[in-house]
Design an enzyme around this catalytic site. Structure first.
Site, PDB file in Angstrom:
ATOM      1  CG  ASP A  24      -1.741   1.245   1.357  1.00  0.00           C
ATOM      2  OD1 ASP A  24      -2.663   1.443   0.554  1.00  0.00           O
ATOM      3  OD2 ASP A  24      -1.441   2.051   2.267  1.00  0.00           O
ATOM      4  CD  GLU A  57      -2.896  -1.939  -1.592  1.00  0.00           C
ATOM      5  OE1 GLU A  57      -3.149  -0.718  -1.673  1.00  0.00           O
ATOM      6  OE2 GLU A  57      -3.287  -2.638  -0.621  1.00  0.00           O
TER       7      GLU A  57
END
Length: 257
Positions: free
Chosen positions: A51, A123
């Site tokens: 992220d 991610e």
């Protein structure tokens, strides 16, 4: 297992120096829960790191493209790119879903096509690239995989749609991502009506109908925006900002738009 990693390498155009990390990125928690291999790891920790990797790379590219744009506007632009829908869209373009290791229940419920599963896995993959090849390689991969989304933001597409506006508000004020779920389909195949439920966190906030899923999602997003604004206006101490957390009560059959 090795074939999954090799296929991922071919699709990304790179080689993982630590293939166990790449395999970890493809492993959903439900698979680990059902496995007898105690050394197997799911991708949640990598998703946490990824992220930050994706946000950093996208932020850098936006600053390069828009040197005169303010921090607040850059944040909104990034939210149009790095959100669950956008990440899932990129994951499908690789494609990533068919490489994921999922538990039986997740497989049966269509986990390979769920936005949340795909977004988290993407991610995790970017975290694996970062750990194996460094930030420069990860950023170059972001450039390639997110090129279409970055171009759309650059050209101003999607600035006024309700889903984008809600995504920006939810990200900035609540640190949450809206989720959309089709709760019913009615009518003949050529003229279906879809009903969609929108949630923020664990709170269902609105339901809306439309002739397509996208239309229903737009209506649900509009209804949620209006509701959040009403709640903010009714809370003097909020200073006109969005509420700290959405309230879960949804009137039955709410289809306001």
């Amino acid at each position: 297992m090795a074939e999954r990693v090799e296929t991922l390498e071919k699709r990304l155009g790179l080689v993982f120096s630590r293939r166990e990390v790449a395999l970890e990125a493809l492993t959903h928690k439900t698979y680990v829960n059902e496995s007898r291999d105690k050394d197997l790891k799911d991708n949640q920790r990598l998703e946490f790191l990824g992220d930050s990797v994706v946000n950093l790379a996208v932020s850098h590219r936006l600053m390069d493209r828009f040197p005169g744009v303010s921090e607040g506007d850059l944040t909104k632009m990034r939210a149009r790119v790095v959100n669950e829908d956008g990440l899932a869209r990129v994951a499908r373009s690789i494609p990533l879903g068919d490489l994921l290791l999922l538990g039986r229940g997740e497989l049966q419920s269509g986990g390979r096509e769920k936005n949340s599963v795909l977004a988290d896995a993407l991610e995790a993959v970017f975290a694996a690239v970062y750990l194996c090849s460094g930030l420069e390689t990860a950023a170059a991969l972001v450039d390639r995989c997110f090129a279409e989304l970055l171009e759309e933001v650059s050209s101003g597409q999607g600035r006024l749609d309700y889903k984008t506006l809600l995504q920006e508000m939810a990200h900035e004020k609540l640190k949450l991502s809206p989720r959309y779920r089709v709760v019913s389909e009615a009518g003949p195949e050529h003229s279906k009506v879809f009903e969609v439920e929108l949630t923020l966190g664990d709170a269902p906030l609105a339901r809306a109908s439309g002739r397509s899923k996208k239309e229903a999602e737009q209506s649900a997003a509009q209804a949620t925006l209006e509701r959040l604004k009403r709640e903010a206006a009714a809370t003097p101490e909020a200073g006109g900002e969005a509420p700290a957390a959405p309230t879960p009560e949804v009137p039955p059959g709410d289809t306001s738009a």
